[in-house]
Design a protein around this motif. Structure first.
Motif, PDB file in Angstrom:
ATOM      1  N   GLU A 155       0.823  -1.206   0.000  1.00 40.71           N
ATOM      2  CA  GLU A 155       0.000   0.000   0.000  1.00 40.71           C
ATOM      3  C   GLU A 155       0.860   1.260   0.000  1.00 40.71           C
ATOM      4  O   GLU A 155       0.558   2.244  -0.689  1.00 40.71           O
ATOM      5  N   GLN A 156       1.957   1.247   0.778  1.00 38.94           N
ATOM      6  CA  GLN A 156       2.866   2.401   0.817  1.00 38.94           C
ATOM      7  C   GLN A 156       3.496   2.639  -0.548  1.00 38.94           C
ATOM      8  O   GLN A 156       3.677   3.789  -0.968  1.00 38.94           O
ATOM      9  N   SER A 159       0.792   4.065  -3.019  1.00 38.79           N
ATOM     10  CA  SER A 159       0.419   5.455  -2.735  1.00 38.79           C
ATOM     11  C   SER A 159       1.608   6.415  -2.828  1.00 38.79           C
ATOM     12  O   SER A 159       1.442   7.619  -2.653  1.00 38.79           O
ATOM     13  N   GLN A 165       7.817   3.835  -7.150  1.00 41.09           N
ATOM     14  CA  GLN A 165       7.120   2.639  -7.633  1.00 41.09           C
ATOM     15  C   GLN A 165       7.957   1.903  -8.669  1.00 41.09           C
ATOM     16  O   GLN A 165       8.040   0.668  -8.657  1.00 41.09           O
ATOM     17  N   LYS A 385      -7.938   4.854   2.899  1.00 42.29           N
ATOM     18  CA  LYS A 385      -6.986   5.558   2.033  1.00 42.29           C
ATOM     19  C   LYS A 385      -7.529   5.667   0.609  1.00 42.29           C
ATOM     20  O   LYS A 385      -7.368   6.693  -0.050  1.00 42.29           O
ATOM     21  N   TRP A 386      -8.172   4.603   0.151  1.00 42.51           N
ATOM     22  CA  TRP A 386      -8.781   4.613  -1.174  1.00 42.51           C
ATOM     23  C   TRP A 386      -9.864   5.684  -1.266  1.00 42.51           C
ATOM     24  O   TRP A 386      -9.954   6.413  -2.251  1.00 42.51           O
ATOM     25  N   LYS A 388     -10.136   8.510   0.282  1.00 43.69           N
ATOM     26  CA  LYS A 388      -9.597   9.874   0.237  1.00 43.69           C
ATOM     27  C   LYS A 388      -9.144  10.266  -1.167  1.00 43.69           C
ATOM     28  O   LYS A 388      -9.063  11.453  -1.492  1.00 43.69           O
ATOM     29  N   LYS A 389      -8.860   9.271  -2.006  1.00 41.40           N
ATOM     30  CA  LYS A 389      -8.378   9.552  -3.361  1.00 41.40           C
ATOM     31  C   LYS A 389      -9.515   9.676  -4.377  1.00 41.40           C
ATOM     32  O   LYS A 389      -9.269   9.980  -5.544  1.00 41.40           O
TER      33      LYS A 389
END
Length: 471
Positions: A155-156, A159, A165, A385-386, A388-389
């Motif tokens: 996940e880190q 994001s 990445q 977290k998803w 918020k995007k």
């Protein structure tokens, strides 16, 4: 019958049969002064066949049963384990599993026997902090902890910035090659691949090994299947995960991966003096010096578990591959036979579903039905977290927010569609519902070692399951 209960904490009570740990210590000191025998003399009277302990099974497939284990059973399993695993002495171990669990009890005895230091984690939630504090070399674990660390790292990365990445993906590509050619055989990568892997460790994998304290060598994982990609991922980071197998009735360890040749997706080879055969129906049968004497006050259940030839019937389905490694398919009682006559191992389907970072837990249902359905527990942390995007952003602060969200429902549908590509059509989930609360030990849906109590969950949500089929 129960004679005494020992309280570790100082709590006021009136029952004469309940005593505190401090009172027990005082009584022990007085007994030692009055006794004319030393501990060595008392120990010398112990016979191999004498009762060591009665440990109750977790009850995942029925009522808990009292397993009678002798001193010989336990001594045999400690020595079998070391002959197979060859752990080094004078190393630090971290313990976080319940001390009543057979896997943790043998770990404590084993670490003492080989001359190790064992540290007990403050709680399951404090394990990450305790790893950095203790800096252990060894640990016994269950897949759940490794899955949590793995999903957090992924996940880190997802994001993070695009550049990071790309570096991570490159490192993972190099790591996969290093794993398959060298690391599973406990060899150091050499040549051009060795140079690339050294850079991958420096840029990416060293940060992951730091999560374990920086000095970690290897751990034994048991209690539930570990996804092969997770085992490979940690091996890239220098953390060797030896997946193993056992049952309380076998004291408990019977199989483990060999350190010089890890085969992810299997539970490894049999320990010394453990015999394994596969019955005609695929059930795994085992015998050895570590096998229990029977179930406490349950002769009928003992006779059902141990046949006339001395084989213990594990209740697990599996096979032994060409290298002698055992692979577990599922529990015999869990095998789903659909209305169309197809045999399905639900654990394999659940592993595919939980490969999604958005899904934490899954229970597949479908015995004697036309198709499969599932009870799912999404990950609040990941979905928050998803959310918020999204545009506009969606706020998820409680698990209840997830349960009632149409957006999450659609997200899970999309994830299921993607995660089931590798499954046969009859193995795919047609409908699902989100459990109103996560599966936990406290709510009775997980065992102490965090295994799912399938029957408990299915019975608890029988109305919701029927609704999936009726509608």
């Amino acid at each position: 019958s129960l004679k005494y209960a020992i309280l570790l904490d100082e709590v006021e009570h009136e029952e004469s049969w309940v005593i505190s740990l401090e009172d027990l210590k005082k009584a022990g000191k007085e007994e030692r002064k009055a006794s004319k025998e030393s501990m060595q003399e008392i120990a010398a009277k112990t016979k191999p066949e004498d009762l060591w302990s009665i440990i109750y099974t977790s009850g995942t497939s029925g009522d808990p049963k009292g397993v009678i284990l002798s001193h010989f059973n336990i001594a045999a399993n400690v020595q079998q384990t070391q002959a197979h695993a060859k752990f080094k002495k004078n190393k630090r171990w971290l313990s976080f599993l319940p001390l009543s669990h057979s896997f943790e009890r043998i770990t404590s005895l084993f670490s003492f026997w080989i001359g190790g230091d064992i540290y007990f984690a403050e709680s399951i939630t404090k394990v990450p902090d305790n790893l950095k504090e203790v800096k252990p070399q060894y640990m016994t674990t269950v897949p759940r902890l490794l899955e949590k660390i793995y999903s957090t790292v992924i996940e880190q990365v997802i994001s993070g910035p695009k550049a990071k990445q790309k570096i991570f993906n490159w490192a993972q590509h190099v790591g996969t090659k290093a794993v398959n050619k060298y690391l599973v055989y406990n060899k150091k990568p050499i040549g051009p691949l060795g140079i690339k892997y050294a850079w991958a460790k420096k840029l990416v994998f060293s940060k992951i090994s730091a999560v374990f304290g920086g000095e970690f060598v290897r751990c034994v994982s048991g209690g539930a299947p570990l996804a092969p990609e997770i085992g490979e991922f940690f091996l890239m980071a220098g953390v060797r995960v030896q997946e193993g197998y056992g049952l309380t009735e076998m004291s408990p360890i019977t199989h483990a991966n060999v350190n010089k040749h890890l085969k992810f997706g299997t539970v490894g080879k049999a320990l010394p003096d453990v015999q394994t055969v596969i019955a005609a129906d695929g059930e795994i049968l085992i015998k050895g010096p570590n096998m229990m004497g029977g179930y406490y006050k349950s002769p009928a259940e003992t006779a059902e578990a141990i046949d006339k030839d001395g084989w213990f019937h594990t209740g697990d389905i599996g096979f032994i591959d060409e290298d002698g490694y055992l692979k577990i398919t599922d529990r015999k009682k869990n095998i789903i036979v659909t209305a169309g006559g197809k045999n399905i191992a639900p654990a394999a389907v659940e592993r595919e579903i939980c490969a999604s970072k958005f899904i934490d837990q899954a229970v597949v249902v479908g015995d004697r039905r036309k198709y499969l359905v599932a009870i799912l527990v999404p990950s609040l942390e990941i979905i928050a977290k998803w959310g918020k995007k999204q545009n506009p952003p969606i706020e998820f602060t409680t698990y209840e927010d997830i349960v009632t969200s149409k957006e999450v429902n659609q997200l899970i549908k999309d994830e299921l569609r993607a995660s089931q590509d590798e499954l046969a059509r009859y193995e795919q989930i047609k409908y699902f519902f989100i459990a109103p609360q996560p599966f936990t030990i406290e709510t009775g849906e997980l065992t102490a070692s965090m295994k799912i109590k399938r029957n408990e969950i299915i019975n608890k949500y029988d109305l919701e399951i029927e609704e999936l089929y009726n509608n």
